[in-house]
Design a protein around this motif. Structure first.
Motif, PDB file in Angstrom:
ATOM      1  N   LEU A 140       4.624 -10.195  -9.088  1.00  0.00           N
ATOM      2  CA  LEU A 140       4.329  -9.509  -8.124  1.00  0.00           C
ATOM      3  C   LEU A 140       3.482  -8.662  -7.687  1.00  0.00           C
ATOM      4  O   LEU A 140       3.642  -7.786  -8.664  1.00  0.00           O
ATOM      5  CB  LEU A 140       6.018  -8.966  -7.544  1.00  0.00           C
ATOM      6  CG  LEU A 140       6.802 -10.491  -7.411  1.00  0.00           C
ATOM      7  CD1 LEU A 140       8.317  -9.624  -6.275  1.00  0.00           C
ATOM      8  CD2 LEU A 140       6.586 -11.637  -6.033  1.00  0.00           C
ATOM      9  N   PRO A 141       2.929  -8.484  -6.622  1.00  0.00           N
ATOM     10  CA  PRO A 141       1.976  -7.108  -6.669  1.00  0.00           C
ATOM     11  C   PRO A 141       3.024  -5.852  -6.625  1.00  0.00           C
ATOM     12  O   PRO A 141       3.752  -6.138  -5.840  1.00  0.00           O
ATOM     13  CB  PRO A 141       0.757  -7.295  -5.231  1.00  0.00           C
ATOM     14  CG  PRO A 141       2.284  -7.908  -4.075  1.00  0.00           C
ATOM     15  CD  PRO A 141       2.810  -9.226  -5.607  1.00  0.00           C
ATOM     16  N   ARG A 142       2.518  -4.961  -7.242  1.00  0.00           N
ATOM     17  CA  ARG A 142       3.144  -3.462  -7.306  1.00  0.00           C
ATOM     18  C   ARG A 142       3.478  -3.080  -5.729  1.00  0.00           C
ATOM     19  O   ARG A 142       3.831  -2.371  -5.327  1.00  0.00           O
ATOM     20  CB  ARG A 142       3.140  -2.830  -8.069  1.00  0.00           C
ATOM     21  CG  ARG A 142       3.105  -3.396  -9.444  1.00  0.00           C
ATOM     22  CD  ARG A 142       2.276  -2.404 -10.857  1.00  0.00           C
ATOM     23  NE  ARG A 142       3.397  -0.888 -10.544  1.00  0.00           N
ATOM     24  CZ  ARG A 142       2.691   0.267 -11.440  1.00  0.00           C
ATOM     25  NH1 ARG A 142       1.610  -0.088 -11.908  1.00  0.00           N
ATOM     26  NH2 ARG A 142       3.341   1.211 -11.209  1.00  0.00           N
ATOM     27  N   ALA A 143       2.068  -3.188  -5.286  1.00  0.00           N
ATOM     28  CA  ALA A 143       1.838  -2.394  -3.954  1.00  0.00           C
ATOM     29  C   ALA A 143       2.054  -2.725  -2.852  1.00  0.00           C
ATOM     30  O   ALA A 143       2.938  -4.499  -2.564  1.00  0.00           O
ATOM     31  CB  ALA A 143      -0.188  -2.616  -3.867  1.00  0.00           C
ATOM     32  N   ARG A 144       3.336  -1.445  -2.403  1.00  0.00           N
ATOM     33  CA  ARG A 144       3.803  -2.151  -0.802  1.00  0.00           C
ATOM     34  C   ARG A 144       3.096  -2.924  -0.257  1.00  0.00           C
ATOM     35  O   ARG A 144       2.257  -2.156   0.837  1.00  0.00           O
ATOM     36  CB  ARG A 144       5.402  -1.596  -0.894  1.00  0.00           C
ATOM     37  CG  ARG A 144       4.637  -0.214  -0.384  1.00  0.00           C
ATOM     38  CD  ARG A 144       5.546   1.158   0.034  1.00  0.00           C
ATOM     39  NE  ARG A 144       5.578   2.014   0.344  1.00  0.00           N
ATOM     40  CZ  ARG A 144       5.552   3.089  -0.217  1.00  0.00           C
ATOM     41  NH1 ARG A 144       6.467   3.035  -1.443  1.00  0.00           N
ATOM     42  NH2 ARG A 144       5.321   4.534  -0.416  1.00  0.00           N
ATOM     43  N   THR A 145       4.073  -3.488   1.128  1.00  0.00           N
ATOM     44  CA  THR A 145       2.849  -3.606   2.628  1.00  0.00           C
ATOM     45  C   THR A 145       3.544  -2.523   3.595  1.00  0.00           C
ATOM     46  O   THR A 145       4.302  -1.913   3.109  1.00  0.00           O
ATOM     47  CB  THR A 145       2.739  -5.088   2.727  1.00  0.00           C
ATOM     48  OG1 THR A 145       5.112  -5.335   2.775  1.00  0.00           O
ATOM     49  CG2 THR A 145       2.641  -6.201   1.956  1.00  0.00           C
ATOM     50  N   ALA A 146       2.858  -2.402   4.426  1.00  0.00           N
ATOM     51  CA  ALA A 146       3.265  -1.908   5.952  1.00  0.00           C
ATOM     52  C   ALA A 146       4.726  -1.773   5.844  1.00  0.00           C
ATOM     53  O   ALA A 146       5.317  -0.715   6.333  1.00  0.00           O
ATOM     54  CB  ALA A 146       2.208  -1.992   6.635  1.00  0.00           C
TER      55      ALA A 146
END
Length: 709
Positions: A140-146
């Motif tokens: 999973l990507p670490r960065a969160r979505t808006a």
């Protein structure tokens, strides 16, 4: 015989799982009779008071007196054995000794074992899989979505994008289809994030197997630790029933070896794969030692309390020294040969019978250890018994590797060899570790004393045989032919030394040349910084050897490392600094022209504090500031951050960009300075300083073909 490979502890029962493997079907059974146990040692009256205090406790199954040995070299004596109802109750019950006695009056044993290892140890269960393990990899990507929703998942290399429900369903479908024995994840948070996303969507996510497939367990929370002057971070650990969960980002052995290496250590340590994957080197070594203790009816102390033996100031000065070091002769040396002692420190332990119960024992008074005069008991020690099969097996694996051409078989053997190498590397240092279960500082001192004596003897014999020693470090020596003496063949000298010391001195190979690098702040040689050209490429195809310089350092951007290697190749080709300067200038031009991919300029560093604890505005702080606004999870002390310097003159978070942000620009001047620093390591053996390189770059008006080669 049923072969279980992973174990779940649920509601007082132990669920024992066999892998699906080649059969395609995983099975389980339930052990409802298992009772974990620990032991308490002390005076009979004091133990009796503790036993009475335990009587009403609901987590106590049975209490009885048995005979066990409290340590290697000690005779059996009566101790109290407490059987608990669950593995989680053991440390709680052990801590209750403080309520009835002073700390020195009652001592607890066999307390802090990890749950699955404890089960295998106490039930004599071998958790080594006997079939191929099926796997699924989730990332999973670490960065969160808006909106905080999951919109991307990568499953076995295939990326799925869409709504959060789409992501959850894709994971559930792949897991159901493959029924993996092992779930590889790219971060600890993958498991709770997927379950949280499923809950948000009103879906039931079955990542596990069996009746509890739709649940997960938190085995341990995240923590920060200090080790050898560095701050580390241990992420949380999670379990899904019926499968092994391995966090790739937190598995030292998986990173340094492979799955075959991990499974080899499972067999040796009896730590099931999930626990072995997150374990440290010392943790696995301790498990192997605990097995040896169990075979001898020896208990394992909870907290290390062996004090250091009394020493005079003079003996402490003599003892408190490391291994052999010989300051390198700075410069470029031709016709260099390297000889190494095979597994020197483990073999010193084995051949000299060094063990906590044999060094400075009560029954012997001989002066066996060089310089220190420590006695070593004639009785065989447990530590040599533990290490001897590891050394022998690794030697056998290395012999097999020389004969094996099959890629799959080579990968397996290389993984097993690397895993054993790390265990053997740590066995010496762990003797000096204050928290080691079976460590003793006098063993550490004795091993170092023998190592110094052995290396000095080898040095004397090499010089007497017509060879000049240009560097020596721990277990290795680098020599060149002496100009004023005839040389005996090195292979003959190695055999003579081997016969004298009882440990094999191996001829590692020849170098066309080796460059020993000076320290940055003096002309004295740096012990661990050198590079050179092999006379013949290695079996792996390597033409050069690099140690300690920038291209070997974890924080160095890949571009800087690759340029440094290119500069070394240029130096090898032209053997003069001017061509290296021209080559360097070409790469600096490429930086300033924007022709370098920013992804090749990523700096990887480990944080020593949390963001709020830093007082200086460093690049690391700038990276943490950006991470604070990008990731769902915090960046604790000891975690890793990866960033590109985009403008080092700016302040705050604008100074850098995180790898995940896919930066499109970079600070060319900053990276040019990094290149010059790397070039200094290449040319310093020739007497060039960083200032001289900078002057040469400024004065360059003509270029040679080397600049563009």
């Amino acid at each position: 015989m049923t072969m279980w490979y992973t174990f779940d502890f649920i509601d007082g029962d132990v669920y024992r799982w066999t892998p699906a493997g080649d059969t395609g079907t995983a099975t389980y059974d339930i052990d409802s009779t298992y009772r974990p146990r620990f032991y308490v040692r002390g005076a009979r009256e004091t133990r009796a008071a503790y036993e009475r205090a335990l009587e009403p406790h609901p987590s106590v199954a049975t209490v009885k007196t048995v005979e066990r040995r409290p340590g290697f070299g000690e005779s059996p004596e009566p101790v109290t054995m407490i059987e608990a109802t669950t593995v989680d109750a053991v440390p709680t019950l052990a801590r209750q000794t403080n309520q009835v006695a002073l700390p020195d009056e009652l001592r607890c044993y066999n307390v802090d074992f990890s749950p699955e290892f404890r089960y295998c140890l106490e039930t004599n269960t071998d958790p080594t899989p006997t079939t191929r393990l099926t796997t699924v990899e989730l990332s999973l990507p670490r960065a969160r979505t808006a909106d905080g929703k999951l919109s991307t998942v990568t499953i076995d290399g295939e990326t799925v994008r869409g709504s959060q429900a789409t992501v959850v369903d894709a994971v559930a479908t792949r897991v159901a289809e493959c029924d993996p024995d092992v779930l590889f994840v790219n971060a600890a948070s993958v498991i709770p994030r997927l379950f949280a996303a499923a809950r948000d969507e009103g879906h039931t996510l079955e990542l596990g197997r069996g009746p509890h497939a739709a649940t997960y367990q938190t085995l341990a929370g995240e923590s920060t630790y200090h080790s050898y002057g560095q701050v580390g971070h241990s992420p949380a650990r999670y379990n899904v029933p019926g499968r092994v969960v391995i966090n790739r980002s937190a598995s030292f052995f998986l990173r340094e070896t492979n799955l075959a290496g991990c499974l080899d250590l499972v067999e040796r340590s009896r730590k099931p794969l999930q626990e072995q994957a997150w374990a440290s080197i010392g943790n696995v070594l301790t498990a192997i030692q605990i097995r040896a203790a169990q075979r001898r009816d020896v208990l394992v102390q909870w907290r290390a309390w062996r004090p250091e033996s009394w020493k005079t100031m003079g003996s402490l000065y003599t003892a408190d020294r490391g291994g052999f070091t010989f300051t390198p002769d700075v410069g470029v040396h031709t016709d260099v040969h390297e000889v190494d002692f095979s597994s020197l420190y483990p073999n010193i332990i084995i051949t000299r019978n060094i063990s906590p119960e044999t060094v400075r024992c009560d029954c012997c008074s001989t002066a066996d250890v060089p310089e220190l005069g420590y006695s070593i008991c004639d009785r065989g020690g447990y530590l040599p018994d533990v290490l001897d099969p590891l050394v022998s097996d690794r030697d056998a694996i290395k012999d097999q590797l020389e004969e094996t051409t099959d890629p799959t078989e080579r990968a397996r053997l290389e993984g097993e060899s690397a895993a054993l190498k790390w265990i053997l590397v740590s066995c010496f240092g762990y003797q000096g570790f204050s928290n080691a279960k079976f460590g003793r500082i006098e063993c550490h001192e004795a091993i170092n004393a023998f190592a110094r004596s052995i290396l000095l003897d080898a040095k004397d014999q090499l010089e007497a045989a017509g060879w000049d020693v240009v560097h020596g470090l721990v277990d290795s020596l680098w020599v060149t032919p002496a100009s004023d003496r005839n040389q005996r063949p090195l292979t003959e000298v190695c055999r003579t030394v081997t016969d004298d010391v009882g440990i094999r001195l191996e001829y590692e190979g020849a170098f066309d040349w080796v460059a020993f690098v000076p320290k940055r702040d003096s002309t004295e040689g740096a012990l661990t910084k050198y590079f050179g050209k092999y006379a013949e490429p290695t079996a792996a195809g390597s033409a050069y050897k690099y140690r300690g310089i920038e291209c070997r350092q974890r924080s160095t951007p890949s571009f800087v490392g690759s340029v440094q290697k290119a500069l070394i190749r240029t130096f090898d080709q032209y053997r003069e600094p001017g061509s290296v300067i021209d080559k360097l200038a070409g790469h600096i031009d490429a930086l300033h022209a924007g022709r370098v991919d920013p992804s090749d300029l990523v700096i990887t560093t480990r944080t020593s504090k949390s963001l709020t604890e830093y007082t200086q505005a460093t690049q690391t702080v700038a990276a943490l500031q950006r991470a604070d606004g990008l990731y769902d999870d915090d960046q604790p002390a000891g975690s890793t951050v990866e960033y590109v310097v985009v403008d080092d003159d700016k302040q705050g978070h604008e100074r850098v960009a995180l790898r995940e942000e896919v930066p499109s620009t970079y600070d060319a001047e900053f990276y040019a300075t990094a290149l010059i620093r790397a070039a200094t390591s290449v040319l310093a053996p020739c007497g060039w300083t960083q200032a001289r390189i900078e002057r040469a770059l400024a004065e360059t008006t003509e270029t040679s073909l080397a600049r563009w080669a």
